[in-house]
Design an enzyme around this catalytic site. Structure first.
Site, PDB file in Angstrom:
ATOM      1  N   GLU A 242       0.850  -1.194   0.000  1.00 46.96           N
ATOM      2  CA  GLU A 242       0.000   0.000   0.000  1.00 46.96           C
ATOM      3  C   GLU A 242       0.879   1.235   0.000  1.00 46.96           C
ATOM      4  OE1 GLU A 242      -2.611  -0.034   3.403  1.00 46.96           O
ATOM      5  OE2 GLU A 242      -3.014  -2.169   3.135  1.00 46.96           O
ATOM      6  N   LYS A 244       2.494   4.357   1.414  1.00 47.19           N
ATOM      7  CA  LYS A 244       2.764   4.773   2.779  1.00 47.19           C
ATOM      8  C   LYS A 244       2.620   6.294   2.824  1.00 47.19           C
ATOM      9  CE  LYS A 244       6.154   4.175   6.438  1.00 47.19           C
ATOM     10  NZ  LYS A 244       5.994   5.515   6.963  1.00 47.19           N
ATOM     11  N   GLU A 293      -4.467   7.131   7.778  1.00 47.71           N
ATOM     12  CA  GLU A 293      -3.447   8.170   7.851  1.00 47.71           C
ATOM     13  C   GLU A 293      -4.133   9.467   7.425  1.00 47.71           C
ATOM     14  OE1 GLU A 293      -0.514   7.197   9.008  1.00 47.71           O
ATOM     15  OE2 GLU A 293       0.878   8.796   8.485  1.00 47.71           O
ATOM     16  N   PHE A 333      -6.648   2.396   6.082  1.00 46.34           N
ATOM     17  CA  PHE A 333      -5.930   1.156   5.774  1.00 46.34           C
ATOM     18  C   PHE A 333      -6.298  -0.007   6.682  1.00 46.34           C
ATOM     19  CE2 PHE A 333      -2.959   3.873   8.196  1.00 46.34           C
ATOM     20  CZ  PHE A 333      -2.705   3.065   9.288  1.00 46.34           C
ATOM     21  N   ARG A 408       5.233  -4.956  17.078  1.00 49.04           N
ATOM     22  CA  ARG A 408       5.972  -4.679  15.862  1.00 49.04           C
ATOM     23  C   ARG A 408       6.461  -6.012  15.319  1.00 49.04           C
ATOM     24  NH1 ARG A 408       8.286  -0.093  14.228  1.00 49.04           N
ATOM     25  NH2 ARG A 408       8.234   0.876  16.283  1.00 49.04           N
ATOM     26  N   LYS A 414       7.992  -1.910   6.260  1.00 49.03           N
ATOM     27  CA  LYS A 414       8.003  -0.606   5.581  1.00 49.03           C
ATOM     28  C   LYS A 414       9.137  -0.546   4.574  1.00 49.03           C
ATOM     29  CE  LYS A 414       9.608   1.163   9.969  1.00 49.03           C
ATOM     30  NZ  LYS A 414       9.234   1.871  11.160  1.00 49.03           N
TER      31      LYS A 414
HETATM   32  P1  ATP Z   1       6.578   3.288  13.576  1.00 42.97           P
HETATM   33  O1  ATP Z   1       5.141   3.626  13.389  1.00 42.97           O
HETATM   34  O2  ATP Z   1       6.995   2.074  12.783  1.00 42.97           O
HETATM   35  O3  ATP Z   1       7.021   3.239  14.995  1.00 42.97           O
HETATM   36  P2  ATP Z   1       7.091   5.861  12.507  1.00 42.97           P
HETATM   37  O4  ATP Z   1       5.940   6.459  13.222  1.00 42.97           O
HETATM   38  O5  ATP Z   1       8.382   6.590  12.420  1.00 42.97           O
HETATM   39  O6  ATP Z   1       7.460   4.431  13.035  1.00 42.97           O
HETATM   40  P3  ATP Z   1       7.204   4.710  10.022  1.00 42.97           P
HETATM   41  O7  ATP Z   1       8.034   3.668  10.624  1.00 42.97           O
HETATM   42  O8  ATP Z   1       7.829   5.612   9.045  1.00 42.97           O
HETATM   43  O9  ATP Z   1       6.531   5.590  11.091  1.00 42.97           O
HETATM   44  O10 ATP Z   1       5.938   3.999   9.386  1.00 42.97           O
HETATM   45  C1  ATP Z   1       4.839   3.488  10.055  1.00 42.97           C
HETATM   46  C2  ATP Z   1       3.674   4.447   9.922  1.00 42.97           C
HETATM   47  O11 ATP Z   1       3.295   4.635   8.563  1.00 42.97           O
HETATM   48  C3  ATP Z   1       2.386   3.955  10.522  1.00 42.97           C
HETATM   49  O12 ATP Z   1       2.370   4.083  11.909  1.00 42.97           O
HETATM   50  C4  ATP Z   1       1.351   4.826   9.840  1.00 42.97           C
HETATM   51  O13 ATP Z   1       1.202   6.040  10.549  1.00 42.97           O
HETATM   52  C5  ATP Z   1       1.991   5.181   8.521  1.00 42.97           C
HETATM   53  N1  ATP Z   1       1.276   4.665   7.338  1.00 42.97           N
HETATM   54  C6  ATP Z   1       1.094   5.360   6.198  1.00 42.97           C
HETATM   55  N2  ATP Z   1       0.453   4.646   5.287  1.00 42.97           N
HETATM   56  C7  ATP Z   1       0.174   3.445   5.831  1.00 42.97           C
HETATM   57  C8  ATP Z   1      -0.473   2.271   5.358  1.00 42.97           C
HETATM   58  N3  ATP Z   1      -0.963   2.180   4.127  1.00 42.97           N
HETATM   59  N4  ATP Z   1      -0.558   1.225   6.217  1.00 42.97           N
HETATM   60  C9  ATP Z   1      -0.056   1.299   7.460  1.00 42.97           C
HETATM   61  N5  ATP Z   1       0.575   2.385   7.967  1.00 42.97           N
HETATM   62  C10 ATP Z   1       0.702   3.454   7.158  1.00 42.97           C
END
Ligand code: ATP
Length: 571
Positions: A242, A244, A293, A333, A408, A414
């Site tokens: 998907e 991000k 999101e 999502f 996690r 990701k």
């Molecule tokens: P984490 O959430 O893994 O602790 P983070 O907040 O720095 O770390 P990333 O690791 O960059 O974020 O990526 C995870 C985040 O991506 C999710 O928590 C969510 O907010 C976001 N996200 C965006 N698009 C999606 C999607 N399609 N499915 C799931 N999460 C998504």
């Protein structure tokens, strides 16, 4: 139990630094409590009288607490405040000023008083709170007063995290610390420690039968990372990828009438999205829990704007002007609950089917863009497409994966553009100390000591000193404003450090940091001894990127993740 006995436990726990010993003391305390006292004591240990997601705050500043103390002992307010300043803590001042009385109110009674105090709001509440607090102090022993005052002013810093409380509950109520996962699961589904304690008292079956509930936040599932498309294909095989999106993750609950919106850190942020909720209300009628999101878009071009723009909505009173200036669109999502049925244990493909049947594409929300991926080439192509439309990359998801609340794992991976240096990702780290600056930076913090989180040990392990990437405004205004209230004597109980910064902080502020490389280091405690004996891990050329107010300290990058990033460097 009397509140006095409880306060004696708090004092012992506060003085102890060994985690095993703290768990032992806590479980002794839990065993000594009556069943109806246990959930309340658990809340008090977190400094609260209701779960955090309810947002019930005491609203008592230290100066107000000092006034209540003055009223209780019949002293001059200015005099008491002067003493508080000298001693650095209203609790210490109370210990000095209160007569050496017995105290001994029941724990439940003190809890009810504190709850009433927190709930009191509106006109005249400040005075009523002061009077209530002073009545309570008049009946308290000096030690009880210390903890009552620390709780109401938000300064109870026992160094006991949720993980430690769950360990102690497992020991005291289920008879075995190894049973913590059962409690953890209930906690991940409800975000409510007091409720988990209640269930534990009912027995293991009650814990196993715990259900998601509309209104109670589910702790969010998190993603692992892998360095490239090949590695992702190898791990996941054919899967669903998907876009991000780069906004704020929101969990939206709707019971048919009322909405609740929760952030990544399980704060109630319903007030932040009135326009979005209006759109949801117009289209989605059945009760549900979904995750999306929320991304700000440019009202003129429709273009999606980065994460920082959502922060403009993080104000106490969101004006119509701000809502129009920063319109958001939600990309849905997850669908975790629909019309009486919890969906979290279904495989992703099925949840996704339900989601797409339930959530239409509208101006203000739509299902996240997704595609079935069969090969590394397809994955790369979809990744490039995502970047082109302004997204951060992709989230690759196992089609058969359930929704693992609060975990996690590799069910979600990701796939992001490497940030700046060679590391596969940036790190979110907790500020635990600082050194004073020199030269141009004299009088401000020159560099910060930051730490990763080790959930097994429930402690913060230092991983680097960051000095670059801060603007003058960060150094002169933002950092002092954020960090000064967290200052303390010596390292916080859960901080493990070899270095000695000039100033120590309570773990509170999380910042995102990028770096060139991760190296072995004798000076840092992150994953100490895990990769090499006598060595921890450290960042080389770290650089501050932004504040991560959406994360609590326990949601920082874990020490295990740093190990993983260290190993990914050679892949
Ligand atoms: P984490 O959430 O893994 O602790 P983070 O907040 O720095 O770390 P990333 O690791 O960059 O974020 O990526 C995870 C985040 O991506 C999710 O928590 C969510 O907010 C976001 N996200 C965006 N698009 C999606 C999607 N399609 N499915 C799931 N999460 C998504």
């Amino acid at each position: 139990m009397t509140f006095k006995r409880f306060a004696e436990y708090l004092a012992k726990i506060e003085a102890e630094s060994g985690r095993l010993e703290i768990i032992r003391m806590l479980s002794e305390l839990f065993s000594e409590l009556e069943p109806e006292e246990l959930p309340k004591a658990v809340l008090l240990l977190t400094g609260r009288v209701a779960p955090e997601f309810l947002g019930l705050e005491f609203g008592v500043a230290e100066k107000e607490a000092a006034k209540a103390l003055a009223l209780a002992v019949g002293a001059d307010e200015a005099e008491v405040w002067r003493r508080v300043r000298e001693l650095g803590d209203v609790g210490h001042a109370a210990q000095e000023l209160l007569p050496d009385q017995e105290g001994g109110l029941p724990l439940l009674e003190v809890f009810e008083e504190l709850l009433a105090l927190a709930k009191d709001a509106g006109p005249g509440s400040q005075l009523r709170k002061r009077e209530r607090l002073s009545r309570l102090l008049k009946q308290a022993s000096p030690l009880e007063a210390v903890y009552i005052l620390r709780i109401v002013t938000g300064r109870l810093r026992l160094g006991v995290g949720e993980a430690t409380i769950l360990d102690a509950l497992a020991q005291a109520v289920l008879g075995d610390r190894a049973k913590r996962p059962m409690l953890e699961r209930a906690y991940n589904l409800t975000s409510d420690l007091a409720y988990v304690a209640e269930l534990a008292l009912k027995g293991e079956e009650a814990l196993q039968n715990v259900r998601v509930q509309v209104g109670k936040p589910i702790r969010m599932m998190l993603a692992e990372r892998l360095p490239n498309a090949e590695a992702i294909m190898k791990k996941l095989g054919r899967h669903i990828a998907e876009y991000k999106y780069d906004g704020e993750r929101i969990q939206v609950h709707f019971d048919g009438e009322q909405f609740w919106v929760y952030s990544r850190r399980i704060e109630n942020i319903t007030h932040q999205y009135p326009d979005l909720l209006k759109a949801f209300r117009a289209h989605l009628k059945k009760p549900y829990i979904l995750e999306a999101e929320a991304v700000v878009y440019d009202p003129d071009t429709g273009e999606l704007l980065p994460f920082q723009f959502v922060l403009n909505r993080k104000v106490k009173h969101l004006s119509r002007e701000l809502i129009e200036k920063y319109p958001v669109k939600a990309f849905v999502f997850e669908l975790l609950y629909l019309d009486g049925e919890a969906l979290i244990d279904l495989p992703l493909v099925e949840r996704r089917e339900r989601l797409e049947a339930f959530v239409p594409k509208t101006d203000r929300f739509e299902p996240s863009e997704r595609r079935w991926i069969e090969s590394a080439e397809e994955l790369e192509a979809f990744f490039d497409e995502a970047l082109e439309v302004g997204d951060e990359g992709l989230m690759c998801k196992r089609p058969d994966g359930n929704y693992e609340a609060g975990k996690r794992g590799f069910k979600w991976v990701k796939f992001k553009r490497a940030a700046g240096g060679r590391l596969a990702d940036t790190l979110d780290l907790v500020v635990v100390g600082a050194w004073w600056g020199r030269g141009r930076r004299s009088g401000t913090y020159g560099s910060l000591l930051v730490a990763s989180y080790n959930p097994e040990e429930d402690r913060f392990e230092t991983v680097t000193k960051v000095g670059s990437g801060f603007t003058d405004e960060d150094l002169q205004k933002i950092l002092p404003a954020r960090l000064d209230p967290l200052r303390r004597e010596g390292p916080a109980p859960r901080v493990w450090a070899f270095l000695e910064p000039d100033v120590w902080f309570e773990p509170g502020l999380v910042i995102e940091v990028e770096a060139q490389e991760i190296t072995l280091s004798p000076n840092h405690t992150c994953a100490y001894g895990k990769v090499k004996e006598g060595r921890g891990l450290a960042l080389r050329f770290p650089r501050f990127l932004r504040y991560r107010d959406d994360k609590s300290p326990e949601e920082a990058t874990t020490s295990d993740e740093v190990v993983e990033l260290y190993r990914l460097q050679w892949k």
